[in-house]
Design a protein around this motif. Sequence first.
Motif, mmCIF file in Angstrom:
data_model
loop_
_atom_site.group_PDB
_atom_site.id
_atom_site.type_symbol
_atom_site.label_atom_id
_atom_site.label_comp_id
_atom_site.label_asym_id
_atom_site.label_seq_id
_atom_site.Cartn_x
_atom_site.Cartn_y
_atom_site.Cartn_z
ATOM 1 N N GLU A 90 94.820 28.047 -0.455
ATOM 2 C CA GLU A 90 93.522 27.391 -0.311
ATOM 3 C C GLU A 90 93.661 25.977 -0.851
ATOM 4 N N LEU A 91 93.382 24.974 -0.030
ATOM 5 C CA LEU A 91 93.534 23.593 -0.458
ATOM 6 C C LEU A 91 92.325 23.150 -1.269
ATOM 7 N N SER A 92 92.590 22.449 -2.366
ATOM 8 C CA SER A 92 91.503 21.958 -3.210
ATOM 9 C C SER A 92 90.903 20.675 -2.671
ATOM 10 N N GLU B 35 103.185 25.385 -5.713
ATOM 11 C CA GLU B 35 102.491 25.849 -6.922
ATOM 12 C C GLU B 35 102.323 27.369 -6.921
ATOM 13 N N GLU B 36 101.985 27.928 -5.752
ATOM 14 C CA GLU B 36 101.791 29.378 -5.668
ATOM 15 C C GLU B 36 103.104 30.122 -5.881
ATOM 16 N N ILE B 37 104.183 29.640 -5.283
ATOM 17 C CA ILE B 37 105.479 30.301 -5.463
ATOM 18 C C ILE B 37 105.948 30.168 -6.908
ATOM 19 N N ALA B 38 105.688 29.025 -7.545
ATOM 20 C CA ALA B 38 106.037 28.854 -8.956
ATOM 21 C C ALA B 38 105.276 29.858 -9.816
ATOM 22 N N VAL C 98 99.862 18.350 5.719
ATOM 23 C CA VAL C 98 101.125 19.075 5.543
ATOM 24 C C VAL C 98 101.634 18.898 4.117
ATOM 25 N N ASP C 99 101.545 17.685 3.589
ATOM 26 C CA ASP C 99 101.981 17.438 2.215
ATOM 27 C C ASP C 99 101.153 18.255 1.221
ATOM 28 N N LEU C 100 99.852 18.344 1.466
ATOM 29 C CA LEU C 100 98.985 19.107 0.577
ATOM 30 C C LEU C 100 99.325 20.597 0.610
ATOM 31 N N ALA D 98 91.937 31.772 1.080
ATOM 32 C CA ALA D 98 93.309 31.351 1.340
ATOM 33 C C ALA D 98 93.706 31.727 2.766
ATOM 34 N N SER D 99 94.452 30.854 3.425
ATOM 35 C CA SER D 99 94.828 31.109 4.819
ATOM 36 C C SER D 99 96.112 30.363 5.149
#
Length: 342
Positions: A85-87, A106-109, A97-99, A124-125
């Motif tokens: 989910e983009l803030s 961040e999610e994988i970390a 794409v960069d976002l 989230a999508s």
Amino acid sequence: MPLRPLFGHEGVQNRLAGAFASGRLPQALLLEGPRGVGKQRLALWLAQLLLCRHRGEEEPCGQCQDCRLVVTLQHPDMHWFVPVELSKKGADADKQVDLVAEALAEEIAARRDQPLYQAPGGLASHGIAAVRLLLRRLALTPALGRWKVFIVGDAERLVPQQGAEAAANALLKALEEPPADTVFVLTAADPDALLPTILSRVVRVRVARIADSAVTAFAQQVLGLKAKDELAQRVSAAEGCIGRLLATGGESAGRGPELADRLLKGGYAFALGQMPFQARGGFTEMLDALAGRLRAEARRGGETGKLVEAIARVMDAREMAQGNVNPQLLSAVLAEDLATAS
């Protein structure tokens, strides 16, 4: 922190390993099964098998550099796409794409630090920017070995977007004719929510619920549960899905079907009962359940034209929910739209 071991899926592991050893492993797979049963962990195991330098006949070695990089979610040739989910919104396609790349990293970390992760939030999508990012990475050559592995978790959250048909078509083309060095592994708890064009391009593999003995082993060895009464109660409630041992959430979590019923039956009364600024995740879970119900009705032979229109309106509402739209207003408009479409 490394990934936890995979429990209870020896049968499907053996089939996948045998197919790979004999050169018959499809390059585009869909692992489908109940939510929380371990589909994405199985996909990560398959990635490890593909990327391992010294694998045996049925298992990755677990010791080589590639195996260590996979289980710590750091292998450059394993691309794990999960719903995000983009803030904030980007001004153009490249910025979007960069976002997505930042949000995904961040999610994988976070999953690297805590491998026992929760299900993604309702908003989230996999948006079109995520598809563009995947296509960019698809063009790369493998960094360490022969294969690139793309895991698309919760693939039913691939969101079609008007005006972005070129990227969507490129993804379909990639699934139909993957590069020779690439394997796609999609996972879905609700495969019928995927576009028929995607389903037609993947080999579907059913991931069944696991035995209570395997759930118990996980609870004892990984979660450290010892009390017999608590252990028995939680294993029973998990119903063969380890992920359910980990699930937490607010009062709306898991109530999507119930809330969808109330919207269909209550209309404006339901809308007025919504909190103006309630948690977006539960609201979107309701929209997902509503879309699933409409698709099921279409499969049973309902009036296709009206149902397609109703599904489109629910998906439009889902997209608007990602902004700062008041759930009361959105519910009221959607109730009126569905009444018109029915």
